[in-house]
Each structure stands twice: as structure tokens, then as C-alpha cells.
Design a protein around this motif. Structure first.
Motif, PDB file in Angstrom:
ATOM      1  N   ALA A  36     -34.968 -88.121  -6.203  1.00 35.61           N
ATOM      2  CA  ALA A  36     -36.110 -88.378  -7.082  1.00 35.61           C
ATOM      3  C   ALA A  36     -35.882 -87.743  -8.450  1.00 35.61           C
ATOM      4  N   ARG A  37     -35.329 -86.543  -8.455  1.00 32.50           N
ATOM      5  CA  ARG A  37     -35.063 -85.842  -9.713  1.00 32.50           C
ATOM      6  C   ARG A  37     -34.086 -86.638 -10.577  1.00 32.50           C
ATOM      7  N   GLU A  38     -33.026 -87.134  -9.964  1.00 33.52           N
ATOM      8  CA  GLU A  38     -32.045 -87.934 -10.705  1.00 33.52           C
ATOM      9  C   GLU A  38     -32.692 -89.199 -11.276  1.00 33.52           C
ATOM     10  N   LEU A  39     -33.542 -89.839 -10.491  1.00 32.96           N
ATOM     11  CA  LEU A  39     -34.240 -91.038 -10.948  1.00 32.96           C
ATOM     12  C   LEU A  39     -35.123 -90.719 -12.150  1.00 32.96           C
ATOM     13  N   PHE A  40     -35.874 -89.628 -12.066  1.00 26.09           N
ATOM     14  CA  PHE A  40     -36.753 -89.268 -13.170  1.00 26.09           C
ATOM     15  C   PHE A  40     -35.968 -88.851 -14.404  1.00 26.09           C
ATOM     16  N   LEU A  41     -34.830 -88.185 -14.223  1.00 27.49           N
ATOM     17  CA  LEU A  41     -33.993 -87.851 -15.374  1.00 27.49           C
ATOM     18  C   LEU A  41     -33.526 -89.114 -16.100  1.00 27.49           C
ATOM     19  N   LYS A  42     -33.147 -90.134 -15.336  1.00 24.83           N
ATOM     20  CA  LYS A  42     -32.706 -91.394 -15.939  1.00 24.83           C
ATOM     21  C   LYS A  42     -33.857 -92.088 -16.655  1.00 24.83           C
ATOM     22  N   MET A  43     -35.036 -92.085 -16.039  1.00 20.57           N
ATOM     23  CA  MET A  43     -36.188 -92.741 -16.668  1.00 20.57           C
ATOM     24  C   MET A  43     -36.577 -92.023 -17.957  1.00 20.57           C
ATOM     25  N   ILE A  44     -36.523 -90.693 -17.953  1.00 15.48           N
ATOM     26  CA  ILE A  44     -36.825 -89.923 -19.164  1.00 15.48           C
ATOM     27  C   ILE A  44     -35.807 -90.234 -20.251  1.00 15.48           C
ATOM     28  N   GLU A  45     -34.543 -90.287 -19.880  1.00 10.59           N
ATOM     29  CA  GLU A  45     -33.486 -90.606 -20.844  1.00 10.59           C
ATOM     30  C   GLU A  45     -33.716 -91.990 -21.463  1.00 10.59           C
ATOM     31  N   GLU A  46     -34.092 -92.954 -20.642  1.00 11.28           N
ATOM     32  CA  GLU A  46     -34.355 -94.310 -21.148  1.00 11.28           C
ATOM     33  C   GLU A  46     -35.559 -94.325 -22.085  1.00 11.28           C
ATOM     34  N   GLN A  47     -36.624 -93.601 -21.721  1.00 10.59           N
ATOM     35  CA  GLN A  47     -37.809 -93.545 -22.580  1.00 10.59           C
ATOM     36  C   GLN A  47     -37.485 -92.908 -23.926  1.00 10.59           C
ATOM     37  N   ARG A  48     -36.710 -91.844 -23.903  1.00 13.76           N
ATOM     38  CA  ARG A  48     -36.326 -91.176 -25.160  1.00 13.76           C
ATOM     39  C   ARG A  48     -35.446 -92.079 -26.009  1.00 13.76           C
ATOM     40  N   ALA A  49     -34.545 -92.812 -25.371  1.00 17.16           N
ATOM     41  CA  ALA A  49     -33.691 -93.747 -26.109  1.00 17.16           C
ATOM     42  C   ALA A  49     -34.539 -94.843 -26.754  1.00 17.16           C
ATOM     43  N   ASP A  50     -35.537 -95.327 -26.031  1.00 15.54           N
ATOM     44  CA  ASP A  50     -36.440 -96.332 -26.598  1.00 15.54           C
ATOM     45  C   ASP A  50     -37.190 -95.776 -27.806  1.00 15.54           C
ATOM     46  N   LEU A  72     -43.651 -88.443 -16.974  1.00 18.38           N
ATOM     47  CA  LEU A  72     -42.345 -88.346 -16.320  1.00 18.38           C
ATOM     48  C   LEU A  72     -41.807 -86.919 -16.385  1.00 18.38           C
ATOM     49  N   GLU A  73     -41.955 -86.294 -17.552  1.00 21.03           N
ATOM     50  CA  GLU A  73     -41.483 -84.924 -17.710  1.00 21.03           C
ATOM     51  C   GLU A  73     -42.274 -83.957 -16.831  1.00 21.03           C
ATOM     52  N   SER A  74     -43.568 -84.220 -16.645  1.00 21.89           N
ATOM     53  CA  SER A  74     -44.363 -83.342 -15.776  1.00 21.89           C
ATOM     54  C   SER A  74     -43.941 -83.495 -14.316  1.00 21.89           C
ATOM     55  N   TYR A  75     -43.582 -84.718 -13.901  1.00 23.30           N
ATOM     56  CA  TYR A  75     -43.086 -84.913 -12.539  1.00 23.30           C
ATOM     57  C   TYR A  75     -41.742 -84.217 -12.347  1.00 23.30           C
ATOM     58  N   LEU A  76     -40.889 -84.292 -13.346  1.00 23.89           N
ATOM     59  CA  LEU A  76     -39.602 -83.611 -13.270  1.00 23.89           C
ATOM     60  C   LEU A  76     -39.819 -82.103 -13.109  1.00 23.89           C
ATOM     61  N   LYS A  77     -40.794 -81.583 -13.817  1.00 25.39           N
ATOM     62  CA  LYS A  77     -41.091 -80.151 -13.709  1.00 25.39           C
ATOM     63  C   LYS A  77     -41.550 -79.804 -12.287  1.00 25.39           C
ATOM     64  N   ILE A  78     -42.291 -80.684 -11.641  1.00 29.52           N
ATOM     65  CA  ILE A  78     -42.712 -80.450 -10.257  1.00 29.52           C
ATOM     66  C   ILE A  78     -41.492 -80.360  -9.351  1.00 29.52           C
ATOM     67  N   PHE A  79     -40.552 -81.287  -9.512  1.00 30.26           N
ATOM     68  CA  PHE A  79     -39.324 -81.253  -8.713  1.00 30.26           C
ATOM     69  C   PHE A  79     -38.548 -79.963  -8.980  1.00 30.26           C
ATOM     70  N   ASP A  80     -38.409 -79.607 -10.259  1.00 28.80           N
ATOM     71  CA  ASP A  80     -37.667 -78.400 -10.604  1.00 28.80           C
ATOM     72  C   ASP A  80     -38.347 -77.146 -10.056  1.00 28.80           C
ATOM     73  N   ASN A  81     -39.679 -77.118 -10.089  1.00 27.45           N
ATOM     74  CA  ASN A  81     -40.404 -75.975  -9.531  1.00 27.45           C
ATOM     75  C   ASN A  81     -40.160 -75.861  -8.032  1.00 27.45           C
ATOM     76  N   GLU A  82     -40.150 -76.976  -7.343  1.00 26.83           N
ATOM     77  CA  GLU A  82     -39.887 -76.976  -5.904  1.00 26.83           C
ATOM     78  C   GLU A  82     -38.473 -76.464  -5.616  1.00 26.83           C
ATOM     79  N   LEU A  83     -37.511 -76.898  -6.413  1.00 29.05           N
ATOM     80  CA  LEU A  83     -36.134 -76.435  -6.245  1.00 29.05           C
ATOM     81  C   LEU A  83     -36.007 -74.950  -6.591  1.00 29.05           C
TER      82      LEU A  83
END
Length: 98
Positions: A36-50, A72-83
């Protein structure tokens, strides 16, 4: 058998700490979080590129799209907090850069 990166020995206290998954359920949970983290990183990268593309072309990036990026960034933070809570983030965070 735990991964060697998951074993941490404190030479001052002579205590061994296991920070990795200790059973198959935890391993499965870690794998799902990392996927999930990898997916969200890719989606964030795409949004920033847009957003950058819009800026180059002189179009304002819509508030709705900025809200999506923020969410998306807040969800990534949730994953990172869990890790981080489990001591897994330092090892996997290097993947963020690759």
C-alpha cells in the motif's frame, strides 16, 4: 528465522531486540503495508508531476487536486507511523528514494 536487519543488540545493556515480524500474520501485515505504501508513493509522485506540468503550462492546479494530494500524503503518513511504531520504517524508508 528473523531477518538479520530485524535483530538489534544493545552492547550497553546486553539486550537483544527483535523489531521485525515475529510470525506469519505479522509478516503478511508488513507485506500489505509495504504494498500500500508503494502504491501511495507512486500516486503522490504522479499528482506532483501533474501539478508541476500545470504550473509549467501556466494553469493553476485545482484546489480539488491539491486536496487529493494532501489526502494521499496523510495516508502515507499513517503507513509510515505504523511501520515506525514497529521499528520497521528505518529499513524500508530507503525504498522511498529508489
Amino acid at each position: 528465522m528473523p531477518h538479520p536487519d530485524d535483530l538489534h543488540f544493545d552492547y550497553n545493556t546486553f539486550k537483544l531486540q527483535l523489531t521485525g515480524p515475529i510470525n506469519h500474520e505479522e509478516l503478511h501485515r508488513l507485506e500489505k503495508i509495504l504494498e500500500a505504501r508503494e502504491l501511495f508513493l507512486k500516486m503522490i509522485e504522479e499528482q506532483r508531476a501533474d501539478a508541476e506540468e500545470c504550473a509549467r503550462e501556466g494553469y493553476p492546479y485545482s484546489p480539488k487536486d491539491l486536496e487529493v494530494l494532501s489526502r494521499l500524503e496523510s495516508y502515507l503518513k499513517i503507513f509510515d507511523n505504523e511501520l515506525e511504531k514497529r521499528g520497521w520504517l528505518p529499513r524500508v524508508a530507503g525504498r522511498k528514494e529508489t
